[in-house]
Design a protein around this motif. Sequence first.
Motif, PDB file in Angstrom:
ATOM      1  N   ASP A 430      44.204  32.973  43.223  1.00 14.90           N
ATOM      2  CA  ASP A 430      45.716  32.509  43.689  1.00 14.90           C
ATOM      3  C   ASP A 430      46.400  32.788  44.244  1.00 14.90           C
ATOM      4  OD1 ASP A 430      46.661  34.436  42.397  1.00 14.90           O
ATOM      5  OD2 ASP A 430      47.348  33.928  40.313  1.00 14.90           O
ATOM      6  N   GLY A 431      47.668  32.087  44.607  1.00 14.77           N
ATOM      7  CA  GLY A 431      47.708  32.497  46.196  1.00 14.77           C
ATOM      8  C   GLY A 431      48.879  34.229  45.801  1.00 14.77           C
ATOM      9  N   ARG A 432      48.972  34.819  44.435  1.00 14.83           N
ATOM     10  CA  ARG A 432      49.703  35.518  44.423  1.00 14.83           C
ATOM     11  C   ARG A 432      49.149  36.842  44.593  1.00 14.83           C
ATOM     12  NH1 ARG A 432      52.694  35.814  38.413  1.00 14.83           N
ATOM     13  NH2 ARG A 432      51.996  37.945  39.098  1.00 14.83           N
ATOM     14  N   GLY A 433      46.858  36.309  44.780  1.00 11.91           N
ATOM     15  CA  GLY A 433      46.670  37.931  44.786  1.00 11.91           C
ATOM     16  C   GLY A 433      45.469  38.236  43.799  1.00 11.91           C
ATOM     17  N   ASP A 434      45.613  37.122  42.610  1.00  9.75           N
ATOM     18  CA  ASP A 434      45.171  37.423  41.746  1.00  9.75           C
ATOM     19  C   ASP A 434      43.724  36.608  41.295  1.00  9.75           C
ATOM     20  OD1 ASP A 434      46.714  38.805  40.659  1.00  9.75           O
ATOM     21  OD2 ASP A 434      48.210  37.057  39.164  1.00  9.75           O
ATOM     22  N   LEU A 435      43.018  37.380  40.636  1.00 11.41           N
ATOM     23  CA  LEU A 435      41.074  36.557  40.839  1.00 11.41           C
ATOM     24  C   LEU A 435      40.985  36.218  39.127  1.00 11.41           C
ATOM     25  CD1 LEU A 435      38.636  36.304  42.037  1.00 11.41           C
ATOM     26  CD2 LEU A 435      38.330  38.921  41.451  1.00 11.41           C
ATOM     27  N   TRP A 436      40.622  34.629  39.430  1.00  7.62           N
ATOM     28  CA  TRP A 436      40.219  34.238  37.751  1.00  7.62           C
ATOM     29  C   TRP A 436      38.432  34.428  37.789  1.00  7.62           C
ATOM     30  CZ3 TRP A 436      43.867  31.428  34.937  1.00  7.62           C
ATOM     31  CH2 TRP A 436      45.222  31.603  35.761  1.00  7.62           C
ATOM     32  N   VAL A 437      37.853  34.067  37.191  1.00  8.81           N
ATOM     33  CA  VAL A 437      37.097  33.723  36.605  1.00  8.81           C
ATOM     34  C   VAL A 437      36.122  33.339  35.112  1.00  8.81           C
ATOM     35  CG1 VAL A 437      35.867  36.457  36.328  1.00  8.81           C
ATOM     36  CG2 VAL A 437      34.387  34.410  37.439  1.00  8.81           C
ATOM     37  N   ALA A 438      35.192  32.880  34.978  1.00  7.21           N
ATOM     38  CA  ALA A 438      34.643  32.294  33.527  1.00  7.21           C
ATOM     39  C   ALA A 438      33.950  33.257  33.310  1.00  7.21           C
ATOM     40  CB  ALA A 438      34.570  30.803  33.303  1.00  7.21           C
ATOM     41  N   ASP A 439      33.328  33.644  31.759  1.00  5.46           N
ATOM     42  CA  ASP A 439      32.233  34.129  31.618  1.00  5.46           C
ATOM     43  C   ASP A 439      31.870  33.500  30.441  1.00  5.46           C
ATOM     44  OD1 ASP A 439      30.234  36.070  30.629  1.00  5.46           O
ATOM     45  OD2 ASP A 439      31.155  37.637  29.576  1.00  5.46           O
ATOM     46  N   ARG A 440      30.501  32.548  30.799  1.00  2.38           N
ATOM     47  CA  ARG A 440      29.905  31.327  30.279  1.00  2.38           C
ATOM     48  C   ARG A 440      29.019  31.846  29.151  1.00  2.38           C
ATOM     49  NH1 ARG A 440      27.100  28.442  34.863  1.00  2.38           N
ATOM     50  NH2 ARG A 440      26.557  30.283  35.100  1.00  2.38           N
ATOM     51  N   ASP A 441      29.100  32.467  28.706  1.00  2.77           N
ATOM     52  CA  ASP A 441      28.411  33.454  27.124  1.00  2.77           C
ATOM     53  C   ASP A 441      28.356  33.033  26.091  1.00  2.77           C
ATOM     54  OD1 ASP A 441      27.445  35.141  25.262  1.00  2.77           O
ATOM     55  OD2 ASP A 441      28.164  37.022  26.134  1.00  2.77           O
ATOM     56  N   PRO A 442      27.739  32.092  25.864  1.00  2.00           N
ATOM     57  CA  PRO A 442      28.119  31.379  24.501  1.00  2.00           C
ATOM     58  C   PRO A 442      28.590  32.260  23.396  1.00  2.00           C
ATOM     59  CG  PRO A 442      25.883  31.407  25.211  1.00  2.00           C
ATOM     60  CD  PRO A 442      26.028  32.317  26.279  1.00  2.00           C
ATOM     61  N   LYS A 443      28.266  33.396  22.998  1.00  2.00           N
ATOM     62  CA  LYS A 443      29.128  34.090  22.195  1.00  2.00           C
ATOM     63  C   LYS A 443      30.126  34.713  22.050  1.00  2.00           C
ATOM     64  CE  LYS A 443      24.597  35.254  20.601  1.00  2.00           C
ATOM     65  NZ  LYS A 443      23.589  38.045  20.416  1.00  2.00           N
ATOM     66  N   ASN A 444      30.591  34.649  23.091  1.00  2.00           N
ATOM     67  CA  ASN A 444      32.047  35.080  23.710  1.00  2.00           C
ATOM     68  C   ASN A 444      32.358  34.142  25.052  1.00  2.00           C
ATOM     69  OD1 ASN A 444      34.520  36.508  24.159  1.00  2.00           O
ATOM     70  ND2 ASN A 444      33.567  38.107  24.736  1.00  2.00           N
ATOM     71  N   PRO A 445      32.778  32.994  24.739  1.00  2.00           N
ATOM     72  CA  PRO A 445      33.120  32.401  26.470  1.00  2.00           C
ATOM     73  C   PRO A 445      34.214  32.779  26.249  1.00  2.00           C
ATOM     74  CG  PRO A 445      32.922  30.849  24.631  1.00  2.00           C
ATOM     75  CD  PRO A 445      32.669  31.966  24.574  1.00  2.00           C
ATOM     76  N   ARG A 446      34.613  33.075  27.848  1.00  2.00           N
ATOM     77  CA  ARG A 446      35.936  33.278  27.778  1.00  2.00           C
ATOM     78  C   ARG A 446      36.544  33.192  29.885  1.00  2.00           C
ATOM     79  NH1 ARG A 446      36.456  39.671  27.435  1.00  2.00           N
ATOM     80  NH2 ARG A 446      34.166  39.379  28.893  1.00  2.00           N
ATOM     81  N   LEU A 447      38.335  32.950  29.555  1.00  2.00           N
ATOM     82  CA  LEU A 447      38.874  32.763  31.223  1.00  2.00           C
ATOM     83  C   LEU A 447      39.441  34.139  31.065  1.00  2.00           C
ATOM     84  CD1 LEU A 447      39.204  30.441  33.673  1.00  2.00           C
ATOM     85  CD2 LEU A 447      40.916  29.947  32.137  1.00  2.00           C
ATOM     86  N   LEU A 448      39.344  34.499  32.617  1.00  2.00           N
ATOM     87  CA  LEU A 448      39.763  35.807  32.339  1.00  2.00           C
ATOM     88  C   LEU A 448      40.563  35.967  34.029  1.00  2.00           C
ATOM     89  CD1 LEU A 448      36.543  37.713  31.429  1.00  2.00           C
ATOM     90  CD2 LEU A 448      38.189  37.388  30.370  1.00  2.00           C
ATOM     91  N   LEU A 449      41.563  36.704  33.957  1.00  2.00           N
ATOM     92  CA  LEU A 449      42.087  36.828  35.079  1.00  2.00           C
ATOM     93  C   LEU A 449      42.344  37.948  35.528  1.00  2.00           C
ATOM     94  CD1 LEU A 449      44.363  36.192  37.309  1.00  2.00           C
ATOM     95  CD2 LEU A 449      45.996  36.668  35.050  1.00  2.00           C
ATOM     96  N   LEU A 450      41.845  38.964  36.987  1.00  2.00           N
ATOM     97  CA  LEU A 450      41.867  40.496  37.267  1.00  2.00           C
ATOM     98  C   LEU A 450      42.840  39.699  37.498  1.00  2.00           C
ATOM     99  CD1 LEU A 450      39.318  39.877  37.484  1.00  2.00           C
ATOM    100  CD2 LEU A 450      38.911  42.527  37.252  1.00  2.00           C
ATOM    101  N   GLN A 451      45.078  41.001  37.780  1.00  2.00           N
ATOM    102  CA  GLN A 451      45.661  40.932  38.543  1.00  2.00           C
ATOM    103  C   GLN A 451      45.469  42.005  39.821  1.00  2.00           C
ATOM    104  OE1 GLN A 451      48.239  42.295  35.029  1.00  2.00           O
ATOM    105  NE2 GLN A 451      50.189  40.901  36.057  1.00  2.00           N
ATOM    106  N   LYS A 452      45.622  41.078  40.888  1.00  2.00           N
ATOM    107  CA  LYS A 452      45.726  41.710  42.286  1.00  2.00           C
ATOM    108  C   LYS A 452      44.135  42.357  42.423  1.00  2.00           C
ATOM    109  CE  LYS A 452      50.027  41.694  42.722  1.00  2.00           C
ATOM    110  NZ  LYS A 452      49.779  40.016  43.083  1.00  2.00           N
ATOM    111  N   GLY A 453      42.621  41.228  41.523  1.00  2.00           N
ATOM    112  CA  GLY A 453      41.753  41.397  41.291  1.00  2.00           C
ATOM    113  C   GLY A 453      40.605  42.988  40.894  1.00  2.00           C
ATOM    114  N   ALA A 454      42.318  43.662  40.014  1.00  2.00           N
ATOM    115  CA  ALA A 454      41.986  45.235  39.103  1.00  2.00           C
ATOM    116  C   ALA A 454      41.881  45.077  38.286  1.00  2.00           C
ATOM    117  CB  ALA A 454      42.044  45.758  40.231  1.00  2.00           C
ATOM    118  N   GLY A 455      42.164  46.122  37.533  1.00  2.00           N
ATOM    119  CA  GLY A 455      42.477  46.760  36.371  1.00  2.00           C
ATOM    120  C   GLY A 455      41.357  45.700  35.249  1.00  2.00           C
ATOM    121  N   ASP A 456      42.000  46.662  34.261  1.00  2.00           N
ATOM    122  CA  ASP A 456      40.953  45.111  32.914  1.00  2.00           C
ATOM    123  C   ASP A 456      41.760  44.335  32.997  1.00  2.00           C
ATOM    124  OD1 ASP A 456      40.750  47.893  31.728  1.00  2.00           O
ATOM    125  OD2 ASP A 456      42.870  47.931  31.182  1.00  2.00           O
TER     126      ASP A 456
END
Length: 615
Positions: A430-456
């Motif tokens: 996104d425009g603030r430098g955060d990174l988004w990705v989806a994990d399509r694991d059927p047992k644990n589907p999630r939309l995830l955000l990594l602030q500045k592309g790092a960290g938990d």
Amino acid sequence: MGADRDRRGGRGRPVRAGVYVGCGALLLVGCASMPDSGGLSGVESTPRQDAQVRVFAKAPRQDASPAEIVQGFLEALTSDDPDYQTARQYLTASARKAWNPNQTTTVLAEGPNHESVRAGDGEGAHEFLYRLGGTKVATVDKQHAYAPDSGPYSRMVHLTQLKKTKEWRIDGLPQGVVMGRSDFQRNYKSVNKYYFASNVSQETGGQLETVADPVYVRKQVDPMTQVVRALLKGPTSWLDQVVGSSFPSGTELKTGVKSLSPDDRNRVTVPLNEKADHVGQGQCSKMAAQLLFTFKDLTPTGVDEVELQKSDGSQLCVLTEVQAEGIASNGTERHADYQYFIDGKQRLVRLPSSGSDKKPEPVPGALGEGDKKLRAAAVSRDESSAAGVSTDGTSLYVGSLVSGGSLGEAVLHSQGKSADDDRLTTPSWDGRGDLWVADRDPKNPRLLLLQKGAGDPLVVQTPNLNGRIEAVRVAADGVRIALIVEKDGKSSLQIGRIERDTKSGEPPAVSIMDPRSVAPQLEEVTAMSWAGDSRLVVVGREQGGVQQMRYVQVDGSTPVGTAPSALTGVKEITASEDERLPLVAHSEEDGIVRLSSGEQWQKVVRDGTAPVYPG
């Protein structure tokens, strides 16, 4: 209410029309002659008129039958009469006072059918009841916001015979306007009004981030003034929670202002009411910036300068287009230096976005120069960093685009079993430098955000999203996200609103709220990308149809103009918010291909996949 007319022929009776030329515009005046009894009648569609053509309807003729009154009224509501004054002549005095044509516009697949369902008192009837019918396509609400709609449309129109003149008039009718799709396309245009993203601290040198809020206004009825009034009233309901306006609450155009237009210096003067009299220069500049960004979308050349005036006519502030660009960052003004894709050696490579004939080169840093093999990637909007997904889809890596840079451990892992279907999607910045990705694991589907592309990674809440996320693209403004969502074998394109609940010293709670389908006619969406501030390019299929590529607006409407030229076997596609840059796609047959404005698809390289622009 309104009608869809077709003077080229087709069902129904012909429309009687007179033609007048004056003031550089062609004025078409028409009213249909209809019988006052019989079966269902269709109001036919009008071919699109030239931009300089304005359409005006006739007032009711003397001794017009009830059916003629209904037909003439529907015709009048598709005209360019600014305040529907001609249409109001078909109503009784009490109906004119009660009827609000601006409350809503209902768009039908075809012009509304109208059928007499009851006449009172036999042959000497003094009242008639007509049913208007059709199939809904969309509605435009009182905020001018467009929304796809479907299902049958059925409303009643009641007519009475006036005691003194014995003429028929409508005394009972639904609020708002109804018309067929072709008349809607002729009468209305989509325009972005602009607000500023809230709760998003952009890393843009103190600049605000603009957010486009598309609305529909009548083309030939002073669209600039319509859009300014809509801008001053505030953002549409869907966007209101994540954007803000610099105009003080209650700000309107000064009483008596009828029309706004550029002067001979391409300056627009906007007189405001007393609510804006005491704003400071900084706030006034932001107000003027909102107007300038809005005018840029409204007119082909934009407006060079805006002057805001106080209620007493004195100057509040003046702002130029160049100064506005220093106040706020606008997605369509960002120019990507490069286009990126994964080459045959599974490296991240780049080409100049200008479309030169240079060969692709590996990006600087470990994702291009190293030995890590990738199947997808995303490049930050400032083109300083990139994220890559491993070939098996299990791991996400982030590295800088600096020659010689090393690549650390993966920042994210997926446990999905199937490499093709159940692991990580292509990421998005996104425009603030955060990174988004989806994990399509059927047992644990999630939309995830990594602030500045790092960290938990933060798990993004999606309480109203029904299905599994298959693709993610975040808008440059950081408050809208496009998702391909799969449910029961069907995949749809959804736009969601990004809401962030931030507390000092704690990670933000991030949610995707009010997702809405923006290409409901497609039952299988396979690829998409942002292609402007409020536009996306989409690849998909209708039920029983073949693959097609089209543009759609974030409100679900279809922009006027040509769709991208056909391309066989599209697997992936990317575009830039800067609409001047070419589309880039991955085709099964031709590899990486590029489409510049006014040209045909051109091959770039045969061995390549996963094309992306920064973002």
